[in-house]
Design a protein around this motif. Structure first.
Motif, PDB file in Angstrom:
ATOM      1  N   LEU A  64       0.629  -1.238  -0.052  1.00 14.42           N
ATOM      2  CA  LEU A  64       0.056  -0.276   0.122  1.00 14.42           C
ATOM      3  C   LEU A  64       0.829   1.638  -0.632  1.00 14.42           C
ATOM      4  CD1 LEU A  64      -2.529   1.779  -0.426  1.00 14.42           C
ATOM      5  CD2 LEU A  64      -2.392   0.947   2.907  1.00 14.42           C
ATOM      6  N   PRO A  65       1.196   1.514  -0.987  1.00 12.53           N
ATOM      7  CA  PRO A  65       1.871   2.886  -0.814  1.00 12.53           C
ATOM      8  C   PRO A  65       1.379   4.319  -0.917  1.00 12.53           C
ATOM      9  CG  PRO A  65       1.035   2.331  -3.128  1.00 12.53           C
ATOM     10  CD  PRO A  65       0.337   1.430  -2.506  1.00 12.53           C
ATOM     11  N   LEU A  66       1.016   4.112   0.543  1.00 12.77           N
ATOM     12  CA  LEU A  66       0.535   5.702   1.336  1.00 12.77           C
ATOM     13  C   LEU A  66       1.019   6.882   1.165  1.00 12.77           C
ATOM     14  CD1 LEU A  66      -2.451   5.645   2.629  1.00 12.77           C
ATOM     15  CD2 LEU A  66      -1.239   5.860   4.835  1.00 12.77           C
ATOM     16  N   LYS A  81      -3.377   8.100  10.409  1.00 12.64           N
ATOM     17  CA  LYS A  81      -4.117   7.071  11.939  1.00 12.64           C
ATOM     18  C   LYS A  81      -5.061   6.026  11.730  1.00 12.64           C
ATOM     19  CE  LYS A  81      -6.139   8.762  16.182  1.00 12.64           C
ATOM     20  NZ  LYS A  81      -7.469   7.273  15.746  1.00 12.64           N
ATOM     21  N   ALA A  82      -5.222   6.389  10.577  1.00  7.80           N
ATOM     22  CA  ALA A  82      -6.818   5.591   9.924  1.00  7.80           C
ATOM     23  C   ALA A  82      -5.991   4.685   9.201  1.00  7.80           C
ATOM     24  CB  ALA A  82      -7.721   6.450   8.621  1.00  7.80           C
ATOM     25  N   ALA A  83      -4.276   4.339   8.410  1.00  2.86           N
ATOM     26  CA  ALA A  83      -4.317   2.835   7.951  1.00  2.86           C
ATOM     27  C   ALA A  83      -3.697   1.953   9.608  1.00  2.86           C
ATOM     28  CB  ALA A  83      -3.571   4.075   7.056  1.00  2.86           C
ATOM     29  N   TRP A 100      -6.435 -11.324   2.379  1.00  4.59           N
ATOM     30  CA  TRP A 100      -5.600  -9.992   2.772  1.00  4.59           C
ATOM     31  C   TRP A 100      -4.059 -10.472   1.799  1.00  4.59           C
ATOM     32  CZ3 TRP A 100      -1.889  -8.617   6.762  1.00  4.59           C
ATOM     33  CH2 TRP A 100      -2.200  -7.434   7.460  1.00  4.59           C
ATOM     34  N   LYS A 101      -3.805  -9.808   1.413  1.00  6.23           N
ATOM     35  CA  LYS A 101      -2.649  -9.567   1.330  1.00  6.23           C
ATOM     36  C   LYS A 101      -1.340  -8.918   1.423  1.00  6.23           C
ATOM     37  CE  LYS A 101      -3.621 -13.178  -2.036  1.00  6.23           C
ATOM     38  NZ  LYS A 101      -2.504 -14.620  -2.002  1.00  6.23           N
ATOM     39  N   LEU A 102      -1.371  -7.943   1.799  1.00  4.75           N
ATOM     40  CA  LEU A 102      -1.104  -6.359   2.602  1.00  4.75           C
ATOM     41  C   LEU A 102      -0.224  -7.161   3.339  1.00  4.75           C
ATOM     42  CD1 LEU A 102      -0.498  -3.579   2.359  1.00  4.75           C
ATOM     43  CD2 LEU A 102      -1.560  -3.311   3.969  1.00  4.75           C
ATOM     44  N   LYS A 103       1.573  -6.689   2.954  1.00  8.18           N
ATOM     45  CA  LYS A 103       2.540  -7.050   3.360  1.00  8.18           C
ATOM     46  C   LYS A 103       3.466  -5.916   3.703  1.00  8.18           C
ATOM     47  CE  LYS A 103       3.503 -11.553   1.585  1.00  8.18           C
ATOM     48  NZ  LYS A 103       4.207 -12.477   1.228  1.00  8.18           N
ATOM     49  N   ALA A 111       7.891   7.207  -4.070  1.00  8.79           N
ATOM     50  CA  ALA A 111       8.404   5.867  -4.247  1.00  8.79           C
ATOM     51  C   ALA A 111       6.473   5.046  -5.099  1.00  8.79           C
ATOM     52  CB  ALA A 111       8.638   4.623  -3.287  1.00  8.79           C
ATOM     53  N   TYR A 112       6.609   4.716  -5.660  1.00  4.09           N
ATOM     54  CA  TYR A 112       5.120   3.598  -6.223  1.00  4.09           C
ATOM     55  C   TYR A 112       3.946   4.351  -7.132  1.00  4.09           C
ATOM     56  CZ  TYR A 112       7.689  -1.141  -5.567  1.00  4.09           C
ATOM     57  OH  TYR A 112       8.591  -1.792  -5.110  1.00  4.09           O
TER      58      TYR A 112
END
Length: 483
Positions: A64-66, A81-83, A100-103, A111-112
């Motif tokens: 997840l490129p937040l 905070k929500a993430a 659920w794939k998030l790593k 980035a990204y």
């Protein structure tokens, strides 16, 4: 004049869905993978924290490129905070669904960025293949929804650290506190660490939370005493995957009255940690004032060949330069700079040896401001002419004559990959020592340059300018590809 861009049907659907957050959250279980990114962007713009929190828990991609998204959303602490709240829910569970794939939660701003551009429709058409690749993964992701559950590995939170304040800013303070609260479940990973201004004790507190074996690049760009570097060195030694190290302004002002053995002990505390850096490829040492008579102690601790070596504005002895030329780590250099290292009166033999050993790999050479004279330059010309990969040579700030500079051109212009040369105006073009330019002599020199270039088959433009910052008059020769 700005052109009005109507909202897409997808944008209107996201807006409608987010008007009822409970409905949006309930729809996530059946939401197609390709609809997650545009809905997430819409939720971030609208500050729909509950939806963002739920979407993180259901995120169907490994990353997840937040950071790239938060860069455009100011202020962004509520998004972070929500993430992190969404991660908290998952990290509190012993197992999570296979869908659920998030790593990796990627908080790096640059980035990204293409990830969000693809889904927002702003990426150029040449990159649309990436969208097809992402869509091709949908079936694989969706088919894993009903699989058996798997144990939860630590989540990577990826950032680049730039420590430029006395204390941590609000964002970093908040992030580190959350990581410490989830110790063992969240792993704070940093690839690039830059230290501009922060007390060492505050740096230590931050690095205790960071996975140091993840760090790949370190830059110390502030004035440190040698003792400060020695205290920082154990942390540096833990960065076993470090590929690039930049040190600037390491001074010894407080060591005037110190015993020699105490100084050597501090130097050893630093150099001994270099033994652990088996991946180091790029080393930059600028204004590092303990190197005089000790460069061999640094280079001996390097266990792999360097690609880049910059030693600039440093005091070095002839013995330092001799070891530099013979060191195993300098035999395959691609980039070498000895800018502002005083070589006046020294034997050019070390440069002959160093250039010969790196002749098959050297691309960029910088000898700016070294005080190199006619005899020294003449001695290294054969070795320089053998550097078959050389593309850039910076030689301004050296007092040489017109005849020797012409000889330099005859050794560098024939190199097939040579593109840019930065050379000083020859001594004959000045009226006296440090006097103004003699325009008549300069015009004659430029005429001679044109003849040499035509003779060698490189009839390209010559640009002359005066560098007021460095007080050097410089000729820049630019060469286009003749193939």
């Amino acid at each position: 004049m700005n052109r009005w861009r109507p909202l897409r049907l997808l944008d209107l659907a996201n807006q409608s869905l987010l008007q009822d957050e409970a409905l949006a959250i309930a729809a996530l279980n059946s939401l197609p993978t390709e609809l997650f990114p545009p809905l997430f962007m819409a939720a971030a713009r609208g500050r729909h924290s509950k939806t963002l929190k739920a979407m993180v828990q259901a995120w169907p991609f490994t990353r997840l490129p937040l950071g790239a998204l938060m860069k455009a959303q100011q202020p962004h602490r509520d998004i972070l905070k929500a993430a992190l709240d969404g991660l908290d829910v998952l990290l509190a569970q012993k197992f999570h669904p296979r869908r659920w794939k998030l790593k990796v939660l990627d908080l790096r701003a640059n980035a990204y960025t293409d990830f969000w551009n693809i889904w927002s429709g702003t990426l150029p058409t040449t990159s649309k293949g990436s969208l097809e690749e992402l869509r091709a993964k949908r079936k694989k992701v969706d088919n894993s929804r009903m699989g058996e559950k798997q144990s939860l590995a630590p989540m990577e939170v990826l950032i680049d650290l730039c420590l430029k304040e006395t204390n941590m800013d609000e964002f970093l303070t908040f992030l580190i506190r959350r990581v410490r609260q989830r110790e063992g479940l969240l792993a704070l990973c940093c690839r690039k660490l830059k230290i501009v201004a922060m007390p060492l004790q505050n740096i230590e507190k931050i690095l205790k939370t960071v996975q140091l074996d993840y760090v790949q690049e370190v830059e110390v760009n502030c004035t440190w005493e040698l003792s400060t570097l020695a205290r920082f060195a154990p942390r540096l030694g833990q960065m076993v995957n470090l590929t690039g190290l930049r040190l600037s302004h390491i001074v010894m002002s407080s060591f005037v009255s110190w015993a020699a053995e105490d100084v050597e002990k501090l130097v050893s505390q630093f150099t001994s940690q270099l033994l652990s850096l088996h991946q180091l490829q790029d080393l930059y040492l600028g204004s590092v004032f303990f190197l005089e008579g000790r460069l061999d102690q640094v280079l001996r601790c390097l266990k792999t060949p360097l690609e880049t070596l910059f030693i600039t504005n440093c005091l070095l002895l002839e013995s330092d330069l001799t070891y530099l030329s013979l060191c195993p780590s300098t035999s395959h250099l691609r980039h070498l700079s000895l800018s502002d290292v005083n070589l006046a009166g020294l034997s050019p033999e070390f440069l002959q040896v160093l250039l010969s050993r790196a002749s098959a790999t050297l691309h960029h050479l910088d000898l700016h401001g070294c005080g190199i004279t006619d005899s020294q330059l003449t001695a290294i010309l054969p070795a320089l002419g053998d550097c078959s990969q050389l593309t850039t040579f910076t030689f301004c700030g050296n007092p040489v004559s017109m005849v020797v500079l012409e000889n330099l051109l005859r050794h560098t212009l024939p190199l097939s990959k040579f593109r840019i040369g930065l050379f000083p105006v020859p001594l004959e073009c000045y009226m006296g020592i440090q006097g103004p330019l003699h325009l008549g002599n300069l015009q004659g020199y430029l005429t001679q340059l044109r003849l040499i270039k035509q003779e060698l088959g490189r009839p390209n433009s010559v640009l002359l300018f005066s560098d007021s910052v460095c007080s050097y008059d410089v000729i820049i020769l630019r060469f286009c590809d003749l193939m």
